[in-house]
Design a protein around this motif. Structure first.
Motif, PDB file in Angstrom:
ATOM      1  N   SER A   1       4.574  -2.217  -0.591  1.00  0.00           N
ATOM      2  CA  SER A   1       4.535  -1.022   0.258  1.00  0.00           C
ATOM      3  C   SER A   1       5.814  -0.919   1.079  1.00  0.00           C
ATOM      4  CB  SER A   1       3.334  -1.087   1.197  1.00  0.00           C
ATOM      5  OG  SER A   1       3.608  -1.985   2.244  1.00  0.00           O
ATOM      6  N   CYS A   2       5.952   0.204   1.786  1.00  0.00           N
ATOM      7  CA  CYS A   2       7.128   0.392   2.652  1.00  0.00           C
ATOM      8  C   CYS A   2       6.891  -0.241   4.016  1.00  0.00           C
ATOM      9  CB  CYS A   2       7.427   1.873   2.818  1.00  0.00           C
ATOM     10  SG  CYS A   2       6.277   2.704   3.938  1.00  0.00           S
TER      11      CYS A   2
ATOM     12  N   GLY B   1       4.756   0.894   6.150  1.00  0.00           N
ATOM     13  CA  GLY B   1       4.168   1.888   7.057  1.00  0.00           C
ATOM     14  C   GLY B   1       2.669   1.660   7.201  1.00  0.00           C
ATOM     15  N   CYS B   2       2.010   1.415   6.084  1.00  0.00           N
ATOM     16  CA  CYS B   2       0.558   1.181   6.137  1.00  0.00           C
ATOM     17  C   CYS B   2       0.249  -0.102   6.906  1.00  0.00           C
ATOM     18  CB  CYS B   2      -0.019   1.089   4.727  1.00  0.00           C
ATOM     19  SG  CYS B   2      -0.159   2.694   3.915  1.00  0.00           S
TER      20      CYS B   2
ATOM     21  N   GLY C   1      -3.887   3.809   1.653  1.00  0.00           N
ATOM     22  CA  GLY C   1      -2.624   4.535   1.558  1.00  0.00           C
ATOM     23  C   GLY C   1      -2.381   5.139   0.182  1.00  0.00           C
ATOM     24  N   ALA C   2      -1.545   6.172   0.176  1.00  0.00           N
ATOM     25  CA  ALA C   2      -1.248   6.893  -1.066  1.00  0.00           C
ATOM     26  C   ALA C   2      -0.660   5.973  -2.127  1.00  0.00           C
ATOM     27  CB  ALA C   2      -0.280   8.044  -0.776  1.00  0.00           C
TER      28      ALA C   2
ATOM     29  N   PHE D   1       6.383   6.313  -4.787  1.00  0.00           N
ATOM     30  CA  PHE D   1       6.992   5.451  -5.818  1.00  0.00           C
ATOM     31  C   PHE D   1       6.357   5.671  -7.177  1.00  0.00           C
ATOM     32  CE2 PHE D   1       6.758   3.173  -1.710  1.00  0.00           C
ATOM     33  CZ  PHE D   1       8.097   3.261  -1.370  1.00  0.00           C
TER      34      PHE D   1
ATOM     35  N   GLY E   1      -3.833   8.539   2.992  1.00  0.00           N
ATOM     36  CA  GLY E   1      -2.898   8.655   4.120  1.00  0.00           C
ATOM     37  C   GLY E   1      -1.561   8.087   3.739  1.00  0.00           C
ATOM     38  N   CYS E   2      -0.542   8.503   4.444  1.00  0.00           N
ATOM     39  CA  CYS E   2       0.798   7.967   4.190  1.00  0.00           C
ATOM     40  C   CYS E   2       1.579   7.947   5.496  1.00  0.00           C
ATOM     41  CB  CYS E   2       1.538   8.787   3.135  1.00  0.00           C
ATOM     42  SG  CYS E   2       3.158   8.106   2.701  1.00  0.00           S
ATOM     43  N   PRO E   3       1.299   6.971   6.349  1.00  0.00           N
ATOM     44  CA  PRO E   3       0.204   6.008   6.248  1.00  0.00           C
ATOM     45  C   PRO E   3      -1.059   6.578   6.878  1.00  0.00           C
ATOM     46  CG  PRO E   3       1.548   5.500   8.165  1.00  0.00           C
ATOM     47  CD  PRO E   3       2.173   6.713   7.527  1.00  0.00           C
TER      48      PRO E   3
HETATM   49  S1  SF4 Z   1       1.290   5.068   1.530  1.00  0.00           S
HETATM   50 FE1  SF4 Z   1       3.119   5.801   2.619  1.00  0.00          FE
HETATM   51  S2  SF4 Z   1       3.184   4.553   4.483  1.00  0.00           S
HETATM   52 FE2  SF4 Z   1       1.791   3.507   3.047  1.00  0.00          FE
HETATM   53  S3  SF4 Z   1       3.100   2.071   1.947  1.00  0.00           S
HETATM   54 FE3  SF4 Z   1       3.084   3.952   0.740  1.00  0.00          FE
HETATM   55  S4  SF4 Z   1       4.890   5.117   1.418  1.00  0.00           S
HETATM   56 FE4  SF4 Z   1       4.476   3.528   2.959  1.00  0.00          FE
END
Ligand code: SF4
Length: 262
Positions: A136-137, A139-140, A202-203, A211, A233-235
């Motif tokens: 993940s990035c 964010g979540c 998360g998405a 991605f 959610g994102c996140p």
């Molecule tokens: S859902 Fe959005 S916030 Fe969560 S890991 Fe993926 S890109 Fe990041």
């Protein structure tokens, strides 16, 4: 010391009144997307080309629906439709028990069915979760960490994250499941004793998020992992995660939603 106590008393209670009171979100908060069928032509495809996600799904017969699980909650997803058919509500409840439950013609989501009686007896008052960030990035993860702070205080419901999967009752998965994390994800799942639950957050975990279709990721949780709860959610906002968990545990009834944004 006295100054400290005075300051602390002046601060009062900082913990959210959720679920006793409906949460208030800032004006710019974007909750569950909604589709106005009267405005969506379903055939123009203009918005699909301009949209940064696969939020809008159009069937061959022109029937449009929203895949809330794919939503990135970006302003561009609403402005992509030149007819103003897509907008965001202030509703932070974004969970479903199965993947198809996140797709609907209006964006409305079905009520969440709680776990069976046996699982509720086991986990209803004490649930330990192991989180795996599978590409993940982060964010979540930031929102999951916030669940432990004084405002959201997830522990007051008996829910906590633990370090070892052997001490956990369930697995929380974030991220699109990168090739490098796939093996670690399966090994963590197998290390959690039965009965166990799987929660996709998360998405990215739901369909790959931003991605999606990268050769480095698997477009979310592999189909052979049995997901019990999908949280979009994102996140997702911490209260979105908490709402989903409490409904899964049968601790939250009633599905009244905050009013849509004007
Ligand atoms: S859902 Fe959005 S916030 Fe969560 S890991 Fe993926 S890109 Fe990041």
């Amino acid at each position: 010391m006295l100054d400290f106590l005075r300051t602390r008393l002046a601060q009062g209670t900082r913990t959210s009144a959720f679920p006793g009171e409906a949460p208030e979100f800032p004006e710019r908060f974007r909750g569950r997307p909604t589709l106005d069928g009267a405005r969506c032509l379903g055939t123009c495809r203009e918005c699909q080309a301009a949209m940064p996600s696969s939020l809008l799904v159009v069937a061959p017969d022109g029937r449009a629906s929203l895949d809330v699980g794919a939503c990135l909650f970006s302003p561009e997803e609403a402005t992509a439709c030149p007819h103003g058919a897509i907008s965001f509500t202030a509703d932070a409840r974004l969970s479903a028990r199965d993947r198809p439950g996140l797709v609907s013609e209006t964006g409305e989501l079905p009520a969440i069915e709680a776990l069976g009686r046996r699982m509720q007896q086991l986990f209803g008052r004490s649930l330990r979760l192991r989180s795996v960030a599978a590409g993940s990035c982060n964010g979540c993860e930031a929102e999951l960490v916030a669940l432990g702070n004084v405002v959201f205080d997830m522990a007051r419901f008996g829910i906590q994250f633990v370090a070892s999967p052997r001490h956990a009752d369930g697995l929380v998965i974030t991220g699109a499941v990168s090739r490098n994390m796939r093996d670690a994800l399966y090994r963590t799942y197998e290390a959690i004793p039965d009965p166990r639950m799987v929660i996709a957050v998360g998405a990215c975990a739901i369909n790959g998020g931003p991605f999606r279709d990268s050769p480095e990721v698997g477009n979310g949780v592999p189909p052979d992992l049995p997901v019990d709860l999908w949280i979009a959610g994102c996140p997702p906002h911490p209260l979105t995660v908490l709402d989903g968990l409490l409904r899964l545990l049968g601790q939250l009834d009633g599905q009244s939603a905050p009013a849509p944004k004007a």
